[in-house]
Design an enzyme around this catalytic site. Structure first.
Site, mmCIF file in Angstrom:
data_model
loop_
_atom_site.group_PDB
_atom_site.id
_atom_site.type_symbol
_atom_site.label_atom_id
_atom_site.label_comp_id
_atom_site.label_asym_id
_atom_site.label_seq_id
_atom_site.Cartn_x
_atom_site.Cartn_y
_atom_site.Cartn_z
ATOM 1 N N ASN A 91 -5.536 -3.102 14.016
ATOM 2 C CA ASN A 91 -4.105 -3.124 13.751
ATOM 3 C C ASN A 91 -3.734 -4.064 12.611
ATOM 4 O O ASN A 91 -2.662 -3.915 12.023
ATOM 5 C CB ASN A 91 -3.350 -3.534 15.020
ATOM 6 C CG ASN A 91 -1.874 -3.740 14.757
ATOM 7 O OD1 ASN A 91 -1.128 -2.789 14.565
ATOM 8 N ND2 ASN A 91 -1.436 -5.002 14.737
ATOM 9 N N SER A 144 -0.557 4.985 9.419
ATOM 10 C CA SER A 144 0.885 5.017 9.183
ATOM 11 C C SER A 144 1.247 6.371 8.598
ATOM 12 O O SER A 144 0.406 7.048 7.989
ATOM 13 C CB SER A 144 1.276 3.911 8.190
ATOM 14 O OG SER A 144 2.601 4.093 7.723
ATOM 15 N N TYR A 157 -0.479 0.352 0.039
ATOM 16 C CA TYR A 157 -0.356 0.521 1.484
ATOM 17 C C TYR A 157 -0.648 1.972 1.875
ATOM 18 O O TYR A 157 -1.413 2.242 2.801
ATOM 19 C CB TYR A 157 1.047 0.116 1.925
ATOM 20 C CG TYR A 157 1.255 0.108 3.419
ATOM 21 C CD1 TYR A 157 0.787 -0.948 4.203
ATOM 22 C CD2 TYR A 157 1.945 1.143 4.048
ATOM 23 C CE1 TYR A 157 0.988 -0.968 5.577
ATOM 24 C CE2 TYR A 157 2.155 1.126 5.420
ATOM 25 C CZ TYR A 157 1.670 0.076 6.180
ATOM 26 O OH TYR A 157 1.866 0.068 7.544
ATOM 27 N N ALA A 159 -2.362 4.184 0.197
ATOM 28 C CA ALA A 159 -3.776 4.489 -0.043
ATOM 29 C C ALA A 159 -4.655 3.929 1.069
ATOM 30 O O ALA A 159 -5.591 4.583 1.542
ATOM 31 C CB ALA A 159 -4.209 3.921 -1.393
#
Length: 250
Positions: A91, A144, A157, A159
């Site tokens: 995470n 995401s 982010y 990628a």
């Protein structure tokens, strides 16, 4: 769902979605190692809540996912103390806003990849030997919706999160013969997280209008999906990315 007797390591567990994941896994009976890089006090508070509220073992665990030697040392220490790691939740993540221009430092872009994607790989590599030998285990990568659709100003982010989805698919096939499952969760815009808190109220209203369910996700809804993939309830699910976005990307 029942996670009693299982040992879980959650990176980035001191706040946001990570803390909700830790609390839910503890509620289901797992012993939880609350990974953190700099936020030791909040990580300790999460661990204490798990112990107090659910009566299972939990402890904060200082872990910089960018440092493979440290990751390996920490993982081996958990194995020695606990006997195994049944669940790994990747995470830990960072995001740096900014368009790709000649003036922006290369290091900013690369650091996001190093943390979000390579850091997750480091954790998987460190844990995988133990899981493969035990012929059981569940790895859940927190991706995401940014890894599925482009978001202006968040190319690094996006990628990194797209890379996590690809990593999930490939490793699920590599690890399947050893009964180790690898899945991902792709949250949409989630309340009480750093990324959403940086968005202005006008933009949040616009985002809500684009979401079919007309609201942001709650952190516990993301945590529930992670717990589901971590449990034996999904014993025949691997290589999948569960999107939790209220229908935004449908």
């Amino acid at each position: 769902m029942d996670l009693r007797g299982k040992v879980a390591l959650v990176t980035g567990g001191s706040s946001g979605i990570g803390s909700s994941i830790c609390l839910r896994l503890g509620e289901l009976g797992a012993s939880v190692m609350v990974g953190y890089r700099t936020r030791g006090e909040p990580a300790g508070e999460v661990a204490n809540r798990i112990v107090t509220e659910h009566g299972v073992e939990a402890e904060p665990c200082e872990l910089d996912v960018r440092d493979y030697e440290q990751v390996t040392r920490i993982v081996n220490g958990i194995i020695k103390a606990r006997g195994r790691i049944d669940i790994l939740v990747n995470n830990a993540g960072v995001g740096v806003e900014g368009a790709v221009t000649p003036a922006r430092p290369v290091e900013e872009w690369v650091d996001v990849i190093h943390t979000n994607l390579i850091g997750s790989f480091f954790c998987i590599k460190a844990v995988s030997l133990h899981m493969l030998l035990a012929r059981k285990g569940s790895i859940v990568n927190v991706s995401s919706v940014a890894g599925m659709v482009g978001i202006p100003g968040l190319s690094s982010y996006s990628a990194s999160k797209a890379g996590l989805i690809g990593l999930t698919k490939s490793l699920s096939k590599e690890f399947a013969p050893y009964k180790v499952r690898v899945n991902a969760v792709a949250p949409g815009y989630t309340s009480e997280t750093g990324m959403v808190e940086r968005i202005g109220e006008e933009d949040i209203c616009s985002i809500r209008e684009r979401i079919p369910l007309r609201r942001l996700a709650r952190r516990d809804e993301i945590a529930e999906t992670v717990a589901y993939l971590s449990s034996d309830s999904t014993s025949y699910v691997t290589g999948q990315t569960l999107v939790v976005d209220g229908g935004l990307t449908a």
